[in-house]
Design a protein around this motif. Structure first.
Motif, PDB file in Angstrom:
ATOM      1  N   GLY A  44       0.897  -1.156   0.017  1.00  0.00           N
ATOM      2  CA  GLY A  44      -0.082  -0.067   0.054  1.00  0.00           C
ATOM      3  C   GLY A  44       0.813   1.202   0.128  1.00  0.00           C
ATOM      4  N   SER A  85      -1.074   5.759  -4.082  1.00  0.00           N
ATOM      5  CA  SER A  85      -1.870   4.477  -4.113  1.00  0.00           C
ATOM      6  C   SER A  85      -2.604   4.541  -5.494  1.00  0.00           C
ATOM      7  CB  SER A  85      -2.929   4.595  -2.855  1.00  0.00           C
ATOM      8  OG  SER A  85      -3.838   3.395  -3.152  1.00  0.00           O
ATOM      9  N   ILE A 105      -6.347   4.381  -0.892  1.00  0.00           N
ATOM     10  CA  ILE A 105      -5.869   3.504   0.394  1.00  0.00           C
ATOM     11  C   ILE A 105      -6.680   2.608   1.105  1.00  0.00           C
ATOM     12  CG2 ILE A 105      -4.957   3.834   2.875  1.00  0.00           C
ATOM     13  CD1 ILE A 105      -3.451   6.369   1.719  1.00  0.00           C
ATOM     14  N   VAL A 137      -2.015   4.174   7.842  1.00  0.00           N
ATOM     15  CA  VAL A 137      -1.914   2.921   7.041  1.00  0.00           C
ATOM     16  C   VAL A 137      -1.442   1.703   8.029  1.00  0.00           C
ATOM     17  CG1 VAL A 137      -0.975   1.776   4.941  1.00  0.00           C
ATOM     18  CG2 VAL A 137      -1.389   4.134   5.082  1.00  0.00           C
TER      19      VAL A 137
END
Ligand code: HMG
Ligand code: MG
Length: 307
Positions: free
Chosen positions: A101, A108, A116, A161
């Motif tokens: 990712g 992305s 994401i 993330v």
């Protein structure tokens, strides 16, 4: 106190060769992996199961995996961006898979064609199915220190993330400075966010030497106790979706640094330089590694002296 032992994840065959304009034969990739394992590397990222339209350099993924003479104790990993990639990868018997990712929305979209959040939803069944087969799952977080499209990337964006990856059960996170703009204190700030959610053994650093900061950034990670790094023989690579992302940090340069610090990596520098020399010969250029070039020059001059 710095760690006494470091694990290097050799990404040259994948992250390096995915970026080459010229075609590299599957047999040469296999030979490179063999040379790397005989130099003592115990974690090797071999290839990726991505769309051949997006990254034609990795279209020979199954052929390369099938050509490997596996060595006991070596873990072979592959990138799988979605279930289609995992389904293609599983019959080739990887030990580990990598979902990738980004900490930046713009990257992305360019790299894997989704946001994401969407990427996490794509990864969720990939992680579950891989783990059900007994495979370990690493999660790479690209553009953690800066993005070629968005510019600055904050530690908050990295932590977001990391948290999402933890939420879907990813075993290990890699914080990647895809365009090499990070500097030591900023790198530590990003790493500390990962370390809020993962233990030291499950956080790694992936640095590019675009601005000459990679070794300083690795040292900064060692100061935090981080002891796993992705490195690329001969400094191969970059990323096809990150313009200017030349040069993953060279494995040889990192091994030389670690030797000087008295940190064990299990890698034989001489054999590693042989591997760098081999793949650079295939590509028709010099290694992008100060250490390889210095040691190769020394070899040439001692041969000349002996003659
Ligand atoms: P998409 O176009 O959104 O996917 O791509 P889709 O599901 O709509 O499928 C479109 C076509 O791709 C279909 O084929 C699928 O079958 C095929 P068509 O019907 O048009 O003939 N397809 C696949 N084929 C083979 N393997 C697959 C696969 N999935 C779909 N797994 C996708 C989405 C993720 C597939 C695409 O964007 C892609 O392959 N991206 C690859 C990006 C990449 O490999 N980047 C480099 C790695 S990341 C990196 O290097 C950075 C890192 O190293 C960190 C750092 O260096 O700092 C991690
Ligand atoms: Mg890279």
């Amino acid at each position: 106190m710095l760690p006494q032992r470091v694990t290097l994840v050799e990404v040259g065959p994948r992250d390096g060769l995915q970026n080459e304009k010229q075609a590299v034969e599957a047999a040469s990739k296999v030979e490179l992996v063999h040379r790397l394992q005989s130099a003592g590397l115990r974690e090797i990222e071999v290839t990726s199961f991505v769309s051949p339209k997006w990254v034609p350099q990795m279209a020979d993924n199954a052929e390369v995996m099938a050509g490997l003479q596996r060595q006991d104790g070596v873990r072979y990993s592959v990138l799988t961006p979605n279930l289609k990639g995992l389904e293609a990868a599983l019959p080739t018997r990887p030990d580990e898979i990598v979902v990738f990712g980004a900490a930046s929305e713009a990257f992305s979209q360019r790299n894997i064609n989704c946001s994401i959040e969407e990427s996490i939803e794509r990864f969720r069944p990939v992680v579950a199915q891989a783990q059900a087969q007994g495979l370990k799952v690493r999660g790479a977080i690209s553009c953690a220190l800066g993005c070629p499209y968005q510019g600055e990337v904050s530690p908050d964006e990295v932590e977001r993330v990391v948290r999402l990856m933890k939420g879907i059960g990813v075993d290990h996170v890699g914080v990647a400075d895809t365009i090499g703009v990070g500097t030591p204190r900023r790198v530590q700030a990003a790493m500390e966010r990962a370390l809020r959610h993962y233990p030291l053994a499950e956080v790694s650093g992936h640095f590019h030497d675009t601005y000459g900061q990679a070794l300083a950034n690795i040292y900064a990670c060692l100061e935090l106790g981080v002891h796993t790094f992705d490195t690329s023989v001969a400094g191969l690579g970059g990323c096809p979706y990150a313009k200017g992302a030349t040069g993953n940090v060279a494995t040889e340069d990192v091994v030389f640094l670690l030797q000087g610090l008295g940190i064990d990596s299990g890698v034989d520098l001489d054999r590693l330089v042989d591997a760098a020399h081999y793949i650079s010969g295939v590509l028709g250029r010099k290694p992008v590694s100060r250490v390889s070039n210095a040691l190769l020059a020394k070899r040439t001059s001692s041969v000349a002296e002996a003659a």
